[in-house]
Design a protein around this motif. Structure first.
Motif, PDB file in Angstrom:
ATOM      1  N   ILE A 159       0.973  -1.249   0.015  1.00  0.00           N
ATOM      2  CA  ILE A 159       0.118   0.002   0.006  1.00  0.00           C
ATOM      3  C   ILE A 159       0.952   1.298   0.041  1.00  0.00           C
ATOM      4  O   ILE A 159       0.558   2.303  -0.741  1.00  0.00           O
ATOM      5  CB  ILE A 159      -0.974   0.001   1.270  1.00  0.00           C
ATOM      6  CG1 ILE A 159      -1.752  -1.249   1.094  1.00  0.00           C
ATOM      7  CG2 ILE A 159      -1.692   1.326   1.401  1.00  0.00           C
ATOM      8  CD1 ILE A 159      -2.699  -1.319  -0.019  1.00  0.00           C
ATOM      9  N   LEU A 160       2.001   1.052   0.684  1.00  0.00           N
ATOM     10  CA  LEU A 160       2.862   2.485   0.851  1.00  0.00           C
ATOM     11  C   LEU A 160       3.404   2.631  -0.752  1.00  0.00           C
ATOM     12  O   LEU A 160       3.578   3.823  -1.147  1.00  0.00           O
ATOM     13  CB  LEU A 160       3.721   2.079   1.703  1.00  0.00           C
ATOM     14  CG  LEU A 160       3.590   2.310   3.270  1.00  0.00           C
ATOM     15  CD1 LEU A 160       4.766   2.006   4.151  1.00  0.00           C
ATOM     16  CD2 LEU A 160       3.122   3.833   3.621  1.00  0.00           C
ATOM     17  N   THR A 161       3.658   1.594  -1.344  1.00  0.00           N
ATOM     18  CA  THR A 161       4.312   1.557  -2.781  1.00  0.00           C
ATOM     19  C   THR A 161       3.002   2.352  -3.696  1.00  0.00           C
ATOM     20  O   THR A 161       3.313   2.931  -4.274  1.00  0.00           O
ATOM     21  CB  THR A 161       4.684   0.296  -3.376  1.00  0.00           C
ATOM     22  OG1 THR A 161       5.469  -0.245  -2.455  1.00  0.00           O
ATOM     23  CG2 THR A 161       5.139   0.276  -4.742  1.00  0.00           C
ATOM     24  N   ALA A 162       1.930   1.974  -3.341  1.00  0.00           N
ATOM     25  CA  ALA A 162       0.654   2.380  -4.331  1.00  0.00           C
ATOM     26  C   ALA A 162       0.452   3.941  -4.203  1.00  0.00           C
ATOM     27  O   ALA A 162       0.273   4.705  -4.845  1.00  0.00           O
ATOM     28  CB  ALA A 162      -0.626   1.617  -3.723  1.00  0.00           C
ATOM     29  N   VAL A 163       0.721   4.218  -2.741  1.00  0.00           N
ATOM     30  CA  VAL A 163       0.530   5.580  -2.405  1.00  0.00           C
ATOM     31  C   VAL A 163       1.752   6.575  -3.097  1.00  0.00           C
ATOM     32  O   VAL A 163       1.405   7.681  -3.320  1.00  0.00           O
ATOM     33  CB  VAL A 163       0.687   6.089  -0.700  1.00  0.00           C
ATOM     34  CG1 VAL A 163       0.714   7.397  -0.243  1.00  0.00           C
ATOM     35  CG2 VAL A 163      -0.445   5.142  -0.284  1.00  0.00           C
ATOM     36  N   GLY A 164       2.800   5.831  -3.198  1.00  0.00           N
ATOM     37  CA  GLY A 164       3.998   6.683  -3.642  1.00  0.00           C
ATOM     38  C   GLY A 164       3.871   6.869  -5.095  1.00  0.00           C
ATOM     39  O   GLY A 164       4.676   7.668  -5.792  1.00  0.00           O
ATOM     40  N   MET A 165       2.790   6.087  -5.934  1.00  0.00           N
ATOM     41  CA  MET A 165       2.814   6.285  -7.250  1.00  0.00           C
ATOM     42  C   MET A 165       1.537   7.051  -7.909  1.00  0.00           C
ATOM     43  O   MET A 165       1.531   7.428  -8.907  1.00  0.00           O
ATOM     44  CB  MET A 165       2.614   4.715  -7.994  1.00  0.00           C
ATOM     45  CG  MET A 165       3.912   3.943  -7.544  1.00  0.00           C
ATOM     46  SD  MET A 165       4.173   2.399  -8.617  1.00  0.00           S
ATOM     47  CE  MET A 165       3.991   2.846 -10.350  1.00  0.00           C
TER      48      MET A 165
END
Length: 263
Positions: A159-165
């Protein structure tokens, strides 16, 4: 939502995020395949389906709590210790820890311990320590608990990866659902293949050990680019695939030789 569907940038972010989420889900899938294989044959599919279902539920719940997830990256305490300078003059590790860092470190330690203990069991298959179940007889609840722990760790990272994209929640939700759907479709064949090939099991355990160490390093502020990790995994998998093909060919030649009439 209609504006998102008409935006090329939104589609580019969506496709990139789906690809990345599928790649990140490989770690989760390998772990589920390994621990589910400890169960009796009739319970393996149930554990696999429940584990991947929980992965989807956790990711969607964390997306719903997106503000809280973003807050996990804020430092909660600082040890105030300066690490030795690295190659470029920066400290070798970060002493300010966020909840995300602590979760990654705990998950990495658990994954390292789990992979190490599984490798030890594979190397000593006849060892029967007191209270230690034999392979294939692990308790369903114990296996499910282990899957939940790692699902949580991988879900937070995902989810943190998704938020960063992207900032668009519908894109994140759609990408996560599709990625977990691909995981679910691939999980059955992957688990059967892993369990049918003992050398692949050892390779998968080595992958888990490496991933555990990477999670610990990430928790201490030493980020290892995912491209390096997955390139190494892909190369090792290619070598193992060539070994499998060579062994299969040798078995066919041996069987043909045994079937040939003498003289």
């Amino acid at each position: 939502m209609l504006d998102l569907l008409a935006s090329p940038d939104a589609w580019a972010a969506f496709l990139a995020l789906v690809t990345l989420e599928i790649v990140l889900g490989i770690d989760n899938l390998i772990f589920i395949s390994i621990v589910a294989g400890k169960l009796p044959e009739g319970a393996r599919d149930r554990a696999r389906k429940i584990g991947i279902g929980l992965a989807l539920v956790l990711r969607l719940l964390l997306l719903a709590a997106i503000a809280w997830i973003v807050g996990l990256t804020q430092p909660v305490f600082d040890l105030g210790i300066q690490g030795a300078p690295g190659a470029y003059g920066e400290p070798t590790f970060d002493t300010a820890f966020s909840w995300r860092d602590l979760i990654l470190i705990a998950g990495g330690l658990f994954l390292t311990w789990k992979a190490t203990s599984e490798i030890r069991e594979k190397l000593n298959p006849h060892e029967t320590a007191t209270g230690k179940p034999r392979a294939g007889t692990a308790a369903f609840g114990t296996v499910l608990f282990q899957i939940i722990i790692l699902d949580l760790v991988f879900s937070i990272d995902s989810i943190l990866t998704a938020v960063g994209m992207t900032d668009e929640l519908p894109i994140m939700v759609a990408a996560v659902v599709i990625a977990v759907g691909v995981m679910f479709a691939a999980s059955g064949p992957v688990m059967r293949f892993v369990q049918a090939n003992p050398s692949v099991v050892m390779l998968a355990l080595a992958f888990l050990l490496m991933i555990g160490m990477v999670l610990i390093a990430d928790g201490f502020g030493r980020h290892v680019p995912k491209g390096y990790i997955y390139s190494a995994m892909a190369f090792a998998a290619l070598v193992e695939g060539l070994n499998l093909l060579a062994r299969r060919r040798n078995r066919r030649l041996a069987a043909k030789h045994d079937a040939a009439p003498a003289g």
